[in-house]
Structure formats: structure tokens, C-alpha cells
Write a protein that holds these residues in place. Structure first.
Motif, PDB file in Angstrom:
ATOM      1  N   SER A  46      72.786  19.152  55.939  1.00 44.18           N
ATOM      2  CA  SER A  46      73.203  17.902  56.579  1.00 44.18           C
ATOM      3  C   SER A  46      74.494  17.362  55.953  1.00 44.18           C
ATOM      4  CB  SER A  46      72.098  16.852  56.483  1.00 44.18           C
ATOM      5  OG  SER A  46      71.775  16.598  55.122  1.00 44.18           O
ATOM      6  N   GLU A  47      74.624  17.452  54.641  1.00 43.03           N
ATOM      7  CA  GLU A  47      75.847  16.995  53.967  1.00 43.03           C
ATOM      8  C   GLU A  47      77.005  17.959  54.212  1.00 43.03           C
ATOM      9  OE1 GLU A  47      76.657  14.218  52.359  1.00 43.03           O
ATOM     10  OE2 GLU A  47      74.662  13.346  52.585  1.00 43.03           O
ATOM     11  N   TRP A  48      76.715  19.237  54.292  1.00 42.58           N
ATOM     12  CA  TRP A  48      77.754  20.230  54.554  1.00 42.58           C
ATOM     13  C   TRP A  48      78.399  19.972  55.912  1.00 42.58           C
ATOM     14  CZ3 TRP A  48      80.713  23.363  51.957  1.00 42.58           C
ATOM     15  CH2 TRP A  48      81.428  24.353  52.629  1.00 42.58           C
ATOM     16  N   ILE A  49      77.597  19.632  56.906  1.00 45.59           N
ATOM     17  CA  ILE A  49      78.119  19.358  58.248  1.00 45.59           C
ATOM     18  C   ILE A  49      79.067  18.158  58.210  1.00 45.59           C
ATOM     19  CG2 ILE A  49      77.457  18.551  60.564  1.00 45.59           C
ATOM     20  CD1 ILE A  49      74.903  20.320  60.206  1.00 45.59           C
ATOM     21  N   VAL A  50      78.692  17.109  57.480  1.00 44.56           N
ATOM     22  CA  VAL A  50      79.550  15.927  57.352  1.00 44.56           C
ATOM     23  C   VAL A  50      80.868  16.317  56.689  1.00 44.56           C
ATOM     24  CG1 VAL A  50      79.793  13.688  56.191  1.00 44.56           C
ATOM     25  CG2 VAL A  50      77.629  14.297  57.293  1.00 44.56           C
ATOM     26  N   LEU A  51      80.797  17.071  55.608  1.00 40.90           N
ATOM     27  CA  LEU A  51      81.998  17.506  54.889  1.00 40.90           C
ATOM     28  C   LEU A  51      82.859  18.415  55.761  1.00 40.90           C
ATOM     29  CD1 LEU A  51      83.633  17.548  52.281  1.00 40.90           C
ATOM     30  CD2 LEU A  51      82.178  19.419  51.503  1.00 40.90           C
ATOM     31  N   GLU A  52      82.220  19.318  56.473  1.00 36.32           N
ATOM     32  CA  GLU A  52      82.940  20.222  57.362  1.00 36.32           C
ATOM     33  C   GLU A  52      83.746  19.452  58.407  1.00 36.32           C
ATOM     34  OE1 GLU A  52      82.042  23.968  60.349  1.00 36.32           O
ATOM     35  OE2 GLU A  52      80.412  22.643  59.764  1.00 36.32           O
ATOM     36  N   GLN A  53      83.156  18.412  58.965  1.00 33.45           N
ATOM     37  CA  GLN A  53      83.849  17.599  59.969  1.00 33.45           C
ATOM     38  C   GLN A  53      85.073  16.906  59.369  1.00 33.45           C
ATOM     39  OE1 GLN A  53      83.229  17.688  63.266  1.00 33.45           O
ATOM     40  NE2 GLN A  53      81.765  19.257  62.687  1.00 33.45           N
ATOM     41  N   LYS A  54      84.924  16.400  58.153  1.00 34.24           N
ATOM     42  CA  LYS A  54      86.056  15.748  57.480  1.00 34.24           C
ATOM     43  C   LYS A  54      87.183  16.741  57.221  1.00 34.24           C
ATOM     44  CE  LYS A  54      83.381  12.165  55.170  1.00 34.24           C
ATOM     45  NZ  LYS A  54      82.906  11.639  53.863  1.00 34.24           N
ATOM     46  N   LEU A  55      86.818  17.940  56.782  1.00 36.62           N
ATOM     47  CA  LEU A  55      87.846  18.945  56.491  1.00 36.62           C
ATOM     48  C   LEU A  55      88.502  19.458  57.770  1.00 36.62           C
ATOM     49  CD1 LEU A  55      86.117  20.914  53.593  1.00 36.62           C
ATOM     50  CD2 LEU A  55      87.977  19.240  53.425  1.00 36.62           C
ATOM     51  N   LYS A  56      87.745  19.568  58.841  1.00 39.43           N
ATOM     52  CA  LYS A  56      88.313  19.997  60.126  1.00 39.43           C
ATOM     53  C   LYS A  56      89.315  18.990  60.661  1.00 39.43           C
ATOM     54  CE  LYS A  56      85.479  21.824  63.220  1.00 39.43           C
ATOM     55  NZ  LYS A  56      84.228  22.079  63.996  1.00 39.43           N
ATOM     56  N   ALA A  57      89.157  17.730  60.255  1.00 28.23           N
ATOM     57  CA  ALA A  57      90.057  16.678  60.730  1.00 28.23           C
ATOM     58  C   ALA A  57      91.392  16.668  59.984  1.00 28.23           C
ATOM     59  CB  ALA A  57      89.383  15.314  60.590  1.00 28.23           C
ATOM     60  N   LEU A  58      91.489  17.402  58.877  1.00 30.93           N
ATOM     61  CA  LEU A  58      92.750  17.447  58.143  1.00 30.93           C
ATOM     62  C   LEU A  58      93.807  18.177  58.964  1.00 30.93           C
ATOM     63  CD1 LEU A  58      91.487  18.373  54.546  1.00 30.93           C
ATOM     64  CD2 LEU A  58      92.283  16.137  55.356  1.00 30.93           C
ATOM     65  N   PRO A  59      95.048  17.753  58.862  1.00 34.94           N
ATOM     66  CA  PRO A  59      96.110  18.403  59.649  1.00 34.94           C
ATOM     67  C   PRO A  59      96.420  19.808  59.111  1.00 34.94           C
ATOM     68  CG  PRO A  59      97.025  16.715  58.214  1.00 34.94           C
ATOM     69  CD  PRO A  59      95.543  16.632  58.073  1.00 34.94           C
ATOM     70  N   PHE A  60      96.179  20.815  59.938  1.00 34.43           N
ATOM     71  CA  PHE A  60      96.410  22.188  59.491  1.00 34.43           C
ATOM     72  C   PHE A  60      97.888  22.491  59.284  1.00 34.43           C
ATOM     73  CE2 PHE A  60      96.908  22.743  64.028  1.00 34.43           C
ATOM     74  CZ  PHE A  60      97.887  23.707  64.141  1.00 34.43           C
ATOM     75  N   THR A  61      98.764  21.592  59.721  1.00 32.36           N
ATOM     76  CA  THR A  61     100.195  21.785  59.505  1.00 32.36           C
ATOM     77  C   THR A  61     100.618  21.450  58.076  1.00 32.36           C
ATOM     78  OG1 THR A  61     100.598  19.546  60.326  1.00 32.36           O
ATOM     79  CG2 THR A  61     100.792  21.361  61.914  1.00 32.36           C
ATOM     80  N   GLN A  62      99.725  20.809  57.314  1.00 28.56           N
ATOM     81  CA  GLN A  62     100.035  20.487  55.923  1.00 28.56           C
ATOM     82  C   GLN A  62      99.566  21.620  55.021  1.00 28.56           C
ATOM     83  OE1 GLN A  62      98.526  16.666  54.740  1.00 28.56           O
ATOM     84  NE2 GLN A  62      99.877  15.565  56.126  1.00 28.56           N
ATOM     85  N   LYS A  63     100.479  22.107  54.218  1.00 28.87           N
ATOM     86  CA  LYS A  63     100.214  23.247  53.344  1.00 28.87           C
ATOM     87  C   LYS A  63      99.034  22.996  52.403  1.00 28.87           C
ATOM     88  CE  LYS A  63     102.598  26.336  50.168  1.00 28.87           C
ATOM     89  NZ  LYS A  63     103.873  26.680  49.534  1.00 28.87           N
TER      90      LYS A  63
END
Length: 142
Positions: A46-63
Motif C-alpha cells: 500500500s505504501e509502495w503504490i503511494v510512493l510509486e505515484q509520487k515518483l511517476k509524477a516527477l518530470p522525466f525531462t529532469q536528469k
């Protein structure tokens, strides 16, 4: 909430007994990954899913975002507890955390951390010196 500190040892096959206080909250399967400060992070699904969503929201254009996401997800494995409450820690994760035999398992709010005993003692000794200064900077209101 996970909290507390427990000392354990890996067996010859690289398995670790998860403290009984943490087993129910983790569930039968969960995610084990490279953590920060040379430890391992363990997240209930359950916590992994929350963290995964936050990381997916990061801009992939930033190194830096790409680098962190690669590091975090490439090191992740789905772990399962056996009937004795043990998990197998893969070699690459043991190497990341400098774990040979003796470990410290910490409850840290929404996750569990696994440290080599030597790494934890070193980190904890340094952190203890600045604990009050850090608390003051964070203005916790306690």
C-alpha cells in the motif's frame, strides 16, 4: 506505523527474520529496495503504490529525477515471507547496504529500514551529535 529497533543476523542463505511486530503490517508480500544512506527500504504494498505515484509524477525531462527513479526502481524486488517470517535479501541489495551477517532492522513510520550493524552504529553515532540541532532547524513544535 512501524517503530522500534531490532538486531538480527542473516543465515547462510542470506535470509533475514523480520521482527514479529512488523510482519502483519508488511503482509505476506512487500517491496524491498535500495534505500538512502546505505540501507535498504522495505515498503508494504500500500505504501509502495503511494510512493510509486509520487515518483511517476516527477518530470522525466529532469536528469536528477530520471537518475533517482532508475536507482530506486531498478533496485526494487518483490519479497515474500516464508512460514518462519524470513525474507531472502538478494546479493545486489546486500552489497548496496554492506550487509554481511549482523543487521539492525528499524521501524521508520511508513517503512522498515534494514542496515548492516556496522553502518547503523556509524550513522547513529554521527546523527546523535546533531540530533538537537536538526530538531531545531525542522521547527517540529514539540
Amino acid at each position: 506505523m512501524f517503530m522500534g529497533q531490532f538486531q538480527h543476523s542473516l543465515d547462510q542463505k542470506g535470509r533475514l527474520i523480520i521482527p514479529s511486530k512488523f510482519r502483519e503490517m508488511l503482509g505476506q508480500s512487500f517491496v524491498l529496495t535500495k534505500g538512502l544512506d546505505s540501507c535498504l527500504f522495505v515498503y508494504p504494498n500500500s505504501e509502495w503504490i503511494v510512493l510509486e505515484q509520487k515518483l511517476k509524477a516527477l518530470p522525466f525531462t529532469q536528469k536528477d529525477a530520471r537518475a533517482f527513479i532508475r536507482f530506486f526502481f531498478a533496485g526494487a524486488v518483490e519479497a515474500e515471507m516464508d512460514k518462519q517470517g524470513r525474507i531472502l535479501i538478494p546479493v545486489q541489495l546486500r552489497e548496496h547496504a554492506h550487509i554481511d551477517k549482523d543487521v539492525v532492522v528499524l521501524g521508520v513510520s511508513n517503512r522498515v529500514e534494514i542496515w548492516s550493524q556496522e553502518q547503523w552504529e556509524s550513522y547513529n553515532a554521527k546523527a546523535a551529535l546533531s540530533y538537537e540541532d536538526i530538531a531545531e532547524k525542522l521547527d517540529l513544535g514539540i
